[in-house]
Design a protein around this motif. Structure first.
Motif, PDB file in Angstrom:
ATOM      1  N   SER A  30       0.881  -1.234   0.052  1.00 30.56           N
ATOM      2  CA  SER A  30      -0.079  -0.256   0.028  1.00 30.56           C
ATOM      3  C   SER A  30       0.740   1.163  -0.058  1.00 30.56           C
ATOM      4  CB  SER A  30      -1.092  -0.138   1.158  1.00 30.56           C
ATOM      5  OG  SER A  30      -1.727  -1.113   1.199  1.00 30.56           O
ATOM      6  N   VAL A  31       2.062   1.321  -0.822  1.00 27.37           N
ATOM      7  CA  VAL A  31       2.606   2.463  -1.093  1.00 27.37           C
ATOM      8  C   VAL A  31       2.848   2.868  -2.460  1.00 27.37           C
ATOM      9  CG1 VAL A  31       4.061   2.029   1.170  1.00 27.37           C
ATOM     10  CG2 VAL A  31       4.809   1.142  -0.735  1.00 27.37           C
ATOM     11  N   SER A  32       3.454   3.751  -2.849  1.00 29.55           N
ATOM     12  CA  SER A  32       3.461   4.270  -4.285  1.00 29.55           C
ATOM     13  C   SER A  32       4.855   3.311  -4.641  1.00 29.55           C
ATOM     14  CB  SER A  32       3.875   5.514  -4.298  1.00 29.55           C
ATOM     15  OG  SER A  32       4.993   5.834  -4.127  1.00 29.55           O
ATOM     16  N   GLU A  33       4.928   3.201  -6.238  1.00 28.77           N
ATOM     17  CA  GLU A  33       6.176   2.481  -6.833  1.00 28.77           C
ATOM     18  C   GLU A  33       7.173   3.225  -6.378  1.00 28.77           C
ATOM     19  OE1 GLU A  33       5.888   1.299 -10.966  1.00 28.77           O
ATOM     20  OE2 GLU A  33       3.462   1.106 -10.534  1.00 28.77           O
ATOM     21  N   ARG A  34       7.049   4.517  -6.443  1.00 29.33           N
ATOM     22  CA  ARG A  34       8.474   5.467  -6.140  1.00 29.33           C
ATOM     23  C   ARG A  34       8.946   5.052  -4.736  1.00 29.33           C
ATOM     24  NH1 ARG A  34       8.774  11.846  -7.549  1.00 29.33           N
ATOM     25  NH2 ARG A  34      10.957  12.029  -7.006  1.00 29.33           N
ATOM     26  N   HIS A  35       7.928   4.977  -3.707  1.00 28.49           N
ATOM     27  CA  HIS A  35       8.400   4.773  -2.472  1.00 28.49           C
ATOM     28  C   HIS A  35       8.825   3.358  -2.189  1.00 28.49           C
ATOM     29  CE1 HIS A  35       8.187   5.665   1.993  1.00 28.49           C
ATOM     30  NE2 HIS A  35       7.933   4.241   2.084  1.00 28.49           N
ATOM     31  N   MET A  36       8.284   2.567  -2.792  1.00 29.56           N
ATOM     32  CA  MET A  36       8.926   0.938  -2.822  1.00 29.56           C
ATOM     33  C   MET A  36      10.432   1.092  -3.502  1.00 29.56           C
ATOM     34  SD  MET A  36       8.732  -2.124  -2.154  1.00 29.56           S
ATOM     35  CE  MET A  36       7.009  -2.226  -1.384  1.00 29.56           C
ATOM     36  N   ARG A  37      10.411   1.533  -4.353  1.00 31.59           N
ATOM     37  CA  ARG A  37      11.678   1.899  -5.153  1.00 31.59           C
ATOM     38  C   ARG A  37      12.911   2.295  -4.198  1.00 31.59           C
ATOM     39  NH1 ARG A  37      14.561   1.051  -9.983  1.00 31.59           N
ATOM     40  NH2 ARG A  37      16.859   1.541  -9.263  1.00 31.59           N
ATOM     41  N   LEU A  38      12.485   3.307  -3.241  1.00 27.65           N
ATOM     42  CA  LEU A  38      13.414   3.933  -2.343  1.00 27.65           C
ATOM     43  C   LEU A  38      13.561   3.011  -1.241  1.00 27.65           C
ATOM     44  CD1 LEU A  38      14.523   6.674  -1.221  1.00 27.65           C
ATOM     45  CD2 LEU A  38      12.375   6.979   0.132  1.00 27.65           C
ATOM     46  N   LEU A  39      12.704   2.262  -0.724  1.00 30.54           N
ATOM     47  CA  LEU A  39      12.835   1.162   0.256  1.00 30.54           C
ATOM     48  C   LEU A  39      13.758   0.145  -0.192  1.00 30.54           C
ATOM     49  CD1 LEU A  39       8.877   0.867   1.533  1.00 30.54           C
ATOM     50  CD2 LEU A  39      10.882   1.843   2.762  1.00 30.54           C
ATOM     51  N   VAL A  40      13.505  -0.086  -1.548  1.00 27.89           N
ATOM     52  CA  VAL A  40      14.668  -1.135  -1.774  1.00 27.89           C
ATOM     53  C   VAL A  40      16.017  -0.668  -2.063  1.00 27.89           C
ATOM     54  CG1 VAL A  40      15.314  -2.360  -4.133  1.00 27.89           C
ATOM     55  CG2 VAL A  40      12.981  -2.574  -3.308  1.00 27.89           C
ATOM     56  N   ASP A  41      16.119   0.830  -2.539  1.00 26.97           N
ATOM     57  CA  ASP A  41      17.294   1.448  -2.812  1.00 26.97           C
ATOM     58  C   ASP A  41      18.025   1.612  -1.425  1.00 26.97           C
ATOM     59  OD1 ASP A  41      17.133   1.273  -5.352  1.00 26.97           O
ATOM     60  OD2 ASP A  41      16.551   3.672  -5.427  1.00 26.97           O
ATOM     61  N   THR A  42      17.535   1.862  -0.311  1.00 25.13           N
ATOM     62  CA  THR A  42      17.944   2.105   1.110  1.00 25.13           C
ATOM     63  C   THR A  42      18.026   0.853   1.652  1.00 25.13           C
ATOM     64  OG1 THR A  42      15.829   2.452   1.935  1.00 25.13           O
ATOM     65  CG2 THR A  42      16.936   4.464   1.082  1.00 25.13           C
ATOM     66  N   GLY A  43      17.873  -0.417   1.340  1.00 25.43           N
ATOM     67  CA  GLY A  43      18.055  -1.646   1.857  1.00 25.43           C
ATOM     68  C   GLY A  43      16.848  -2.023   2.942  1.00 25.43           C
ATOM     69  N   LYS A  44      15.669  -1.331   2.904  1.00 26.81           N
ATOM     70  CA  LYS A  44      15.005  -1.373   3.945  1.00 26.81           C
ATOM     71  C   LYS A  44      13.745  -2.587   3.685  1.00 26.81           C
ATOM     72  CE  LYS A  44      14.838   3.024   6.070  1.00 26.81           C
ATOM     73  NZ  LYS A  44      14.134   4.341   6.218  1.00 26.81           N
ATOM     74  N   ILE A  45      13.726  -2.938   2.323  1.00 23.70           N
ATOM     75  CA  ILE A  45      13.058  -4.028   1.655  1.00 23.70           C
ATOM     76  C   ILE A  45      13.994  -4.750   0.777  1.00 23.70           C
ATOM     77  CG2 ILE A  45      11.292  -4.890   0.126  1.00 23.70           C
ATOM     78  CD1 ILE A  45       9.944  -3.763   2.579  1.00 23.70           C
ATOM     79  N   PRO A  46      14.242  -6.344   1.135  1.00 18.90           N
ATOM     80  CA  PRO A  46      15.031  -6.957   0.341  1.00 18.90           C
ATOM     81  C   PRO A  46      14.649  -7.100  -1.175  1.00 18.90           C
ATOM     82  CG  PRO A  46      14.076  -8.550   1.993  1.00 18.90           C
ATOM     83  CD  PRO A  46      13.815  -6.782   2.238  1.00 18.90           C
ATOM     84  N   ALA A  47      15.616  -7.126  -2.027  1.00 19.77           N
ATOM     85  CA  ALA A  47      14.968  -7.259  -3.529  1.00 19.77           C
ATOM     86  C   ALA A  47      16.231  -7.543  -4.108  1.00 19.77           C
ATOM     87  CB  ALA A  47      14.513  -5.993  -4.025  1.00 19.77           C
ATOM     88  N   ALA A  48      15.949  -8.223  -5.458  1.00 17.83           N
ATOM     89  CA  ALA A  48      17.279  -8.622  -6.340  1.00 17.83           C
ATOM     90  C   ALA A  48      16.879  -8.312  -7.673  1.00 17.83           C
ATOM     91  CB  ALA A  48      17.389 -10.423  -6.136  1.00 17.83           C
TER      92      ALA A  48
END
Length: 72
Positions: A25-43
């Motif tokens: 329930s966040v914007s795509e831009r905010h999710m990208r920020l979370l991924v970039d800062t390492g708060k959400i793990p992604a590959a």
């Protein structure tokens, strides 16, 4: 002659970044920020980011509270 389609692999435990944003329930831009800062793990796979479905759902249940307030 029929056009060949590229094979796809189903990874039910991972979702695309836009889908993760919807789950959390966040914007795509905010999710990208979370991924970039390492708060959400992604590959990154090719040009796409894959986010753990469990991490996106957990973020929705327990979002970060943001920047702490300064005592004045």
């Amino acid at each position: 002659m029929a056009k060949k389609s590229k094979p796809t692999i189903a990874l039910p435990e991972f979702v695309s970044l836009p889908e993760a944003a919807k789950l959390a329930s966040v914007s795509e831009r905010h999710m990208r920020l979370l991924v970039d800062t390492g708060k959400i793990p992604a590959a990154k796979v090719g040009r796409n980011w894959l986010v753990s479905r469990a991490a996106a759902v957990a973020f929705k249940r327990h979002p970060t509270l943001g920047r702490p307030r300064r005592d004045e």
